[in-house]
Design a protein around this motif. Structure first.
Motif, PDB file in Angstrom:
ATOM      1  N   GLY A 245       0.857  -1.208   0.122  1.00  0.00           N
ATOM      2  CA  GLY A 245       0.036   0.137  -0.180  1.00  0.00           C
ATOM      3  C   GLY A 245       0.888   1.147   0.095  1.00  0.00           C
TER       4      GLY A 245
ATOM      5  N   VAL B 218      -3.673   8.066   0.259  1.00  0.00           N
ATOM      6  CA  VAL B 218      -3.472   6.836   0.924  1.00  0.00           C
ATOM      7  C   VAL B 218      -4.141   5.600   0.182  1.00  0.00           C
ATOM      8  CG1 VAL B 218      -3.561   5.519   3.211  1.00  0.00           C
ATOM      9  CG2 VAL B 218      -3.184   7.795   3.129  1.00  0.00           C
TER      10      VAL B 218
ATOM     11  N   ASN C 255       4.398   0.682   2.101  1.00  0.00           N
ATOM     12  CA  ASN C 255       4.082  -0.171   2.959  1.00  0.00           C
ATOM     13  C   ASN C 255       4.040  -1.624   2.345  1.00  0.00           C
ATOM     14  OD1 ASN C 255       2.954   1.456   5.656  1.00  0.00           O
ATOM     15  ND2 ASN C 255       2.421   2.447   3.711  1.00  0.00           N
TER      16      ASN C 255
HETATM   17  P1  ADP Z   1      -0.305   4.987   8.956  1.00  0.00           P
HETATM   18  O1  ADP Z   1      -0.914   6.418   8.584  1.00  0.00           O
HETATM   19  O2  ADP Z   1       0.007   4.752  10.287  1.00  0.00           O
HETATM   20  O3  ADP Z   1       0.880   4.574   8.110  1.00  0.00           O
HETATM   21  P2  ADP Z   1      -2.510   3.608   7.620  1.00  0.00           P
HETATM   22  O4  ADP Z   1      -3.602   2.796   8.184  1.00  0.00           O
HETATM   23  O5  ADP Z   1      -3.089   4.945   7.161  1.00  0.00           O
HETATM   24  O6  ADP Z   1      -1.421   3.717   8.729  1.00  0.00           O
HETATM   25  O7  ADP Z   1      -1.888   2.797   6.376  1.00  0.00           O
HETATM   26  C1  ADP Z   1      -0.845   3.161   5.706  1.00  0.00           C
HETATM   27  C2  ADP Z   1      -0.928   2.599   4.357  1.00  0.00           C
HETATM   28  O8  ADP Z   1      -0.380   1.081   4.728  1.00  0.00           O
HETATM   29  C3  ADP Z   1      -2.047   2.160   3.677  1.00  0.00           C
HETATM   30  O9  ADP Z   1      -1.362   2.575   2.260  1.00  0.00           O
HETATM   31  C4  ADP Z   1      -2.234   1.068   3.689  1.00  0.00           C
HETATM   32  O10 ADP Z   1      -2.836   0.219   2.457  1.00  0.00           O
HETATM   33  C5  ADP Z   1      -1.050   0.090   3.902  1.00  0.00           C
HETATM   34  N1  ADP Z   1      -1.121  -1.194   4.677  1.00  0.00           N
HETATM   35  C6  ADP Z   1      -1.816  -1.227   5.632  1.00  0.00           C
HETATM   36  N2  ADP Z   1      -1.882  -2.682   6.216  1.00  0.00           N
HETATM   37  C7  ADP Z   1      -0.832  -3.079   5.176  1.00  0.00           C
HETATM   38  C8  ADP Z   1      -0.087  -4.354   5.080  1.00  0.00           C
HETATM   39  N3  ADP Z   1      -0.602  -5.409   6.011  1.00  0.00           N
HETATM   40  N4  ADP Z   1       0.726  -4.658   4.264  1.00  0.00           N
HETATM   41  C9  ADP Z   1       0.889  -3.722   3.335  1.00  0.00           C
HETATM   42  N5  ADP Z   1       0.401  -2.547   3.331  1.00  0.00           N
HETATM   43  C10 ADP Z   1      -0.483  -2.418   4.201  1.00  0.00           C
END
Ligand code: ADP
Ligand code: MG
Length: 481
Positions: free
Chosen positions: A13, A160, A202
């Motif tokens: 992501g 995002v 991510n």
């Molecule tokens: P944060 O703002 O804390 O980084 P978010 O919930 O906004 O967290 O998620 C950030 C990104 O991580 C998003 O793009 C989402 O798609 C991605 N993401 C969430 N879980 C996973 C995962 N298990 N593996 C890969 N990407 C992920």
């Protein structure tokens, strides 16, 4: 490692920060121009002085709505701003104004090679300043750091994605399409190298067929499309190795080092509660009327995907359509040539052929040449009308790019117009045939591929000004008798 790769599914992501191309900052009147003297675009609001109040820049909202609509998002009636607290020298207030639970854009998607990649949300926020690590040995061994707050308060839209991507290639394609979209909308330069578009990746892995996502690591500091791919490939292998050895991936923020070609742990990943988010008391919730949304929608330009489809409808190959759309200036130039009524296929042949070769050779863009859409359209019409041959067109296009002269001017100056008078061509054919008796005998004895030789000689005589088809027919007629 490759066989191990087959055991796992990669989940990606992306969080993409796009710097919005407004003249002033998101909550302050300072200019946003890049490359100014350090700390010259820093009014008391930007410096976070006590008692100052932020004022929302309406243009940021317009750009946020436009980009949201282009990403197929819903624009809620109401969004709001929140404070995200963290302490860092480049953040004078000690908090960043962002949007937490009520962002400006929600629930969108874009399509990559026929697959929908979900967009969870996009929110407005302010950028932080910049630390310049100075002193003895630069970054690694610097003895002190300098703060430049010119960038502080520059508007960002953070986009995002859902964890919908399954490979480094897919992540790159998503990022490239996003870059195309922001450029065509004119809301962001989309320049990864210069940081006007930044990407956090991510990444997690899970056994193939599993429905439960693994723990993700967030990779920062990815400054190009190829670095994004390299960082993902590296990180996937790193995580597979950990899992294969019976370990567990920890949730953390890692930094990509493009020189060492590895990711390094930077810090444990904060959870939202670490930031102590709360609603920004100095800004009212923002109500976006449906009329406002429609006003912005009315200004939506043609998007890259629509452009590609239209080009394919004109008979361009998928490859040509992609290449042209990828280079926005070229696409906008092509559109102007089309609007002047030029034949699309001939225009593409020039653009993808001689013009692209010249631009590549000179390392410049179409706008850096003196070629105008009007002049290219005229060149094409001269060919269509038979005034000049296609070959002559190819010969003069470089001069047109260099001098800005029109095709008709060059044709006139150099006497390049096509010889259409069949009688005149016949004379030259006769001359060439008579001058080469040995080749004539050989041809008549069965070496018919000598036809090319005769045609070549005649084209040389006429400096390429004879119509090749007519020449072919006339030579053949004369030799076969
Ligand atoms: P944060 O703002 O804390 O980084 P978010 O919930 O906004 O967290 O998620 C950030 C990104 O991580 C998003 O793009 C989402 O798609 C991605 N993401 C969430 N879980 C996973 C995962 N298990 N593996 C890969 N990407 C992920
Ligand atoms: Mg994140």
């Amino acid at each position: 490692m490759n066989s191990l790769r087959d055991k796992y599914e990669v989940v990606i992501g992306l969080e993409v920060h796009a710097q919005l191309k407004t003249k002033s900052k998101i909550f302050a009147p300072d200019g946003t121009e890049f490359g100014q003297e350090p700390n010259t675009q820093t009014c008391p609001i930007t410096l976070g002085m006590p008692g100052v109040l932020p004022v929302l820049n309406k243009e940021c909202v317009n750009m946020g709505i436009l980009l949201g609509l282009a990403l197929n998002c819903t624009i809620p009636e109401r969004c709001k701003f929140d404070r995200k607290q963290y302490f860092y020298p480049d953040l004078p207030k000690g908090y960043q104004i962002s949007q937490y639970d009520e962002p400006i854009c929600v629930n969108g998607h874009i399509e990559i090679n026929g697959k929908k990649i979900g967009i969870t949300r996009a929110h407005l926020e302010e950028d932080a300043g910049k630390l310049v690590h100075a002193g003895a040995d630069g970054l690694a061994g610097s003895t002190y750091s300098l703060v430049d707050l010119n960038r502080a308060g520059t508007p960002l839209l953070e986009i995002v994605s859902e964890p919908d991507m399954r490979s480094a290639d897919e992540a790159r394609a998503y990022m490239e399409e996003l870059r195309n979209i922001v450029r065509y909308l004119g809301v962001c330069d989309g320049n990864l190298e210069e940081g006007s578009m930044r990407c956090d990746a991510n990444i997690s892995i899970m056994p193939k067929g599993s429905k439960v996502f693994g723990t993700r690591a967030e990779i920062k500091n990815v400054n190009s499309f190829s670095a994004l791919q390299r960082a993902i490939e590296y990180e996937v292998d790193r995580q597979i190795e950990i899992v294969e050895e019976g370990g567990e991936v920890v949730q953390e923020t890692r930094l990509w080092d493009d020189n060492a070609k590895e990711t390094r742990s930077m810090r444990g990943k904060e959870d939202a509660h670490d930031y102590r988010y709360f609603p920004e008391p100095d800004l009212k919730p923002l109500v976006i009327s449906r009329e406002w949304v429609e006003e912005v929608r009315a200004k939506m330009p043609e998007l890259p995907a629509q452009k590609r489809a239209r080009y394919k409808g004109l008979g361009l190959s998928e490859y040509d359509a992609n290449v042209i759309v990828e280079q926005m200036n070229l696409a906008l130039f092509f559109d102007k040539v089309l609007a002047l009524g030029a034949n699309p296929k001939t225009a593409v042949n020039f653009i993808m052929g001689e013009i692209a070769a010249y631009l590549k050779e000179e390392k410049i863009e179409i706008n850096d040449t003196k070629l105008t859409p009007e002049n290219l359209a005229e060149l094409i019409s001269l060919i269509e009308k038979g005034t000049i041959s296609n070959n002559i067109g190819k010969q003069i296009i470089t001069e047109m790019m260099q001098t800005g002269k029109s095709a008709s001017k060059i044709v006139e100056e150099k006497g390049l117009s096509q010889i259409t008078d069949e009688g005149a061509i016949k004379e030259i054919v006769k001359k060439v045939v008579e001058a080469n008796p040995d080749q004539v005998t050989a041809y008549r004895n069965g070496k018919t591929n000598l036809l090319g030789f005769f045609v070549g000689q005649i084209m040389k005589e006429t400096k390429g000004r004879a119509n090749p088809k007519t020449v072919n027919e006339l030579v053949k007629g004369m030799l076969d008798n």
